[in-house]
Enzyme design. Structure first.
Site, PDB file in Angstrom:
ATOM      1  N   GLY A  52     -33.040 -60.853  15.206  1.00  0.00           N
ATOM      2  CA  GLY A  52     -34.316 -60.423  15.791  1.00  0.00           C
ATOM      3  C   GLY A  52     -34.875 -61.517  16.677  1.00  0.00           C
ATOM      4  NE  ARG A 106     -26.066 -55.824  13.383  1.00  0.00           N
ATOM      5  CZ  ARG A 106     -26.826 -54.734  13.293  1.00  0.00           C
ATOM      6  NH1 ARG A 106     -26.290 -53.587  13.000  1.00  0.00           N
ATOM      7  NH2 ARG A 106     -28.112 -54.800  13.503  1.00  0.00           N
ATOM      8  CG  HIS A 148     -31.877 -41.354  52.200  1.00  0.00           C
ATOM      9  ND1 HIS A 148     -32.616 -40.909  53.252  1.00  0.00           N
ATOM     10  CD2 HIS A 148     -31.310 -40.250  51.651  1.00  0.00           C
ATOM     11  CE1 HIS A 148     -32.538 -39.588  53.330  1.00  0.00           C
ATOM     12  NE2 HIS A 148     -31.734 -39.169  52.366  1.00  0.00           N
TER      13      HIS A 148
END
Ligand code: F6R
Length: 602
Positions: free
Chosen positions: A96, A27, A500
């Site tokens: 958080g 994490r 392009h």
């Protein structure tokens, strides 16, 4: 992002917290810290991952404590910015973002702040309220009522030993319950070694854990009922088993993982049985539009499936980034739209916020998720499909991508079956899916050849990945993988878009990976792009089900099975390419810089 871990009970807390953090390190891993409380407070914090912690500095006897493994949002990775933050009488870990932390600073003594983090401001605010309330639960609850943003937190105080306070809004907090012992984690994998009885905190709930038991309140201190659930079949962290990295291991796991994804679900006669989606026939008949939402690799998996689902179902399929859908108007008719949310972790903040927004708009919601019991899996209205690919440890997602595409294809086949659509197409889909594991095994046999390519191209810094149709999302995924693990600058374009604009970047150092399909017309168009790049001196690596085109510099040939799965087989080759280029450049393959596995902040 960030993993939090807490323990209060009868056993020494140090190893429990340390190993809980290790399980959650995917994490975030730029800094880490542990604080233990017995007669006194011992804290150790470090830059780097948990292996850099000095456990000797922590009490061996303490039976309560908290820990954190960080992915920096506010303030650089450093020991000072690492959690736990100790401010006054409060010790806190936070996952958080406190969005109004600058405003909240007006209320605290900022001269005492030791870090640049929003989290320490929250600790200071709790400290302020602690001095007036003399109660950790109330102080935490009052400070959180003032906080805007997301949090999964644990607090403790040397002035109130014997209690941990945990709270959640938008970041998961799971409490493991055992006799006289409580565990708190961001992820159930950190709990499975200890207990299978858990309480999932809901948003805006605050829990107190002490000898007196577990109490749960809302932010207004109203008592909440507590539902102790059995931990669903959470997977254990996997081991390297002889591979040099989890990335490599997980690339190699794909054939088995996909077999597991399809087990009992796909039959050769074209029938597809799915127990997870919870949609009545009338609801399915009402669907006139499918919306697929995810982030990063999960988004690309949805993008790939879009091409095939539109053909199978004859209805429009849109794909949106989680970070976009949540903030945009999106003219979706709720009565006729099914939104499918894609996520390996089931905890990605943007995907979850989009899910909640879709529910608010009364759109039907379903999930395609790997992590069993994750927030996304729990919050969808109409069930979904678990991937069953096992834990994905490497930060860069591989097996989950392939399985997500397969899950969406299965869902398309399932829906088409129910709606009585083209049976021949369904049989072809089932045949292709059945062959996919062995086709990926064959692609993995090209590893040596791809490693040689990587040895020749590893020092090239600029890459294009080009494809048409569903090979365009494969190009996007290939470019993402190479850039995230090898730190090469890689961009993807639809092959026809080159002229392009992007073609101006082609020079002798530039490498273009051109994905060429079996389809005659699109193959020919792809060859035109090849000519255009070669005419400007670029290097081209073609990946195709067909033999090497004469002008290409390097070529990887894979077997042709069919339009649903050829792109997934090519993708396996691009995964190996990213792996080998990263290895040759000596990158931290499983934990690339600046990243985290589960992106639980906006
Ligand atoms: C790329 C990667 C990320 C994730 C994204 C979504 O290799 O891993 O792009 O795919 O952060 O994560 P989940 O699927 O957990 O929602």
């Amino acid at each position: 992002m960030c993993g939090i871990m807490g323990y209060i009970g009868t056993r020494p807390a140090k190893q429990i917290i340390y190993s809980g953090l290790k399980q959650q390190e995917y994490r975030g891993y730029d800094s880490a810290g542990i604080a233990l409380l017995d007669q006194s407070l011992s804290i150790n914090k470090t830059k780097g991952d948990t292996a850099s912690l000095n456990l000797q500095k922590l009490s061996d006897e303490a039976t309560m404590g908290i820990g954190h493994t960080r992915w920096a949002t506010h303030g650089e990775p450093s020991a000072a910015n690492a959690h736990p933050h100790h401010f006054g009488d409060i010790v806190l870990v936070h996952n958080g973002i406190i969005e109004n932390f600058e405003d909240l600073k007006a209320e605290i003594d900022t001269t005492k702040l030791k870090s640049q983090t929003d989290s320490e401001v929250l600790a200071a605010l709790i400290n302020l309220y602690f001095h007036s309330t003399k109660d950790l639960l109330q102080a935490t609850q009052q400070a959180l009522s003032r906080a805007k943003g997301t949090f999964g937190i644990i607090t403790m105080s040397p002035k109130e030993p014997g209690a941990l306070i945990a709270a959640r809004r938008g970041s998961p907090v799971i409490i493991g319950v055992d006799d006289e012992q409580y565990y708190i984690a961001s992820d159930p994998t950190a709990l499975i070694d200890h207990t299978d009885r858990v309480v999932y905190l809901e948003d805006n709930q605050v829990a107190k854990l002490s000898k007196a038991g577990l109490e749960v309140y809302d932010l207004k201190m109203q008592v909440q009922s507590i539902a102790v659930e059995e931990l669903e079949e959470t997977e254990r962290a996997s081991k390297l088993e002889g591979f040099e990295s989890y990335l490599e291991k997980e690339i190699y796991e794909q054939p088995t993982a996909l077999t597991n994804t399809m087990r009992g679900r796909v039959s050769e006669d074209g029938s597809i049985v799915l127990g997870g989606p919870n949609l009545a026939l009338e609801e399915m008949q009402a669907i006139k539009h499918i919306l697929i939402i995810g982030c990063g690799t999960a988004y690309y998996a949805g993008f790939y499936a879009k091409y095939r689902l539109e053909e199978m179902l004859g209805i429009p399929v849109s794909v949106e980034h989680g970070s976009e859908f949540r903030y945009r108007y999106g003219a979706y008719d709720p009565e006729h739209t099914l939104a499918i949310f894609m996520s390996q972790s089931g905890e990605t903040a943007d995907t979850l916020a989009s899910l909640h927004e879709a529910k608010r708009r009364r759109i039907m919601t379903m999930g395609i998720v790997n992590a069993v019991g994750s927030s996304l899996a729990r919050d969808v209205d109409h069930g979904g499909i678990y991937l069953h690919v096992g834990v994905e440890t490497s930060v860069a997602s591989t097996k989950a991508f392939t399985a997500m595409v397969v899950a969406l294809l299965m869902f398309g086949g399932f829906m088409a079956n129910k709606l009585g659509q083209n049976q021949v197409l369904m049989r072809n889909l089932a045949r292709e899916l059945a062959m996919l594991p062995s086709e990926i095994t064959s692609a993995l046999e090209l590893h040596k050849q791809i490693k040689k390519l990587a040895e020749e191209l590893y020092d090239r810094h600029d890459w294009f990945f080009l494809g048409r149709g569903e090979l365009y999302p494969v190009a996007l995924e290939g470019a993402l993988k190479l850039s995230e693990v090898a730190y090469a600058h890689a961009q993807a374009f639809p092959a026809g878009e080159m002229k392009h604009g992007p073609i101006s970047l082609i020079d002798a150092k530039h490498v273009s990976v051109l994905l060429l399909p079996e389809d005659e017309l699109l193959y020919e168009k792809g060859l035109s792009a090849l000519q255009e790049i070669k005419a400007r001196g670029g290097t081209v690596l073609t990946v195709s089900t067909r033999p090497k085109p004469s002008q290409s510099d390097y070529h990887v040939e894979v077997a042709h099975t069919g339009p649903h799965t050829d792109g997934l087989v090519m993708n396996a080759c691009l995964q190996l390419l990213a792996l080998e280029i990263a290895a040759k450049n000596k990158r931290n393959i499983d934990k690339p810089r600046n990243l985290a596995k589960s992106v639980t902040v906006e």
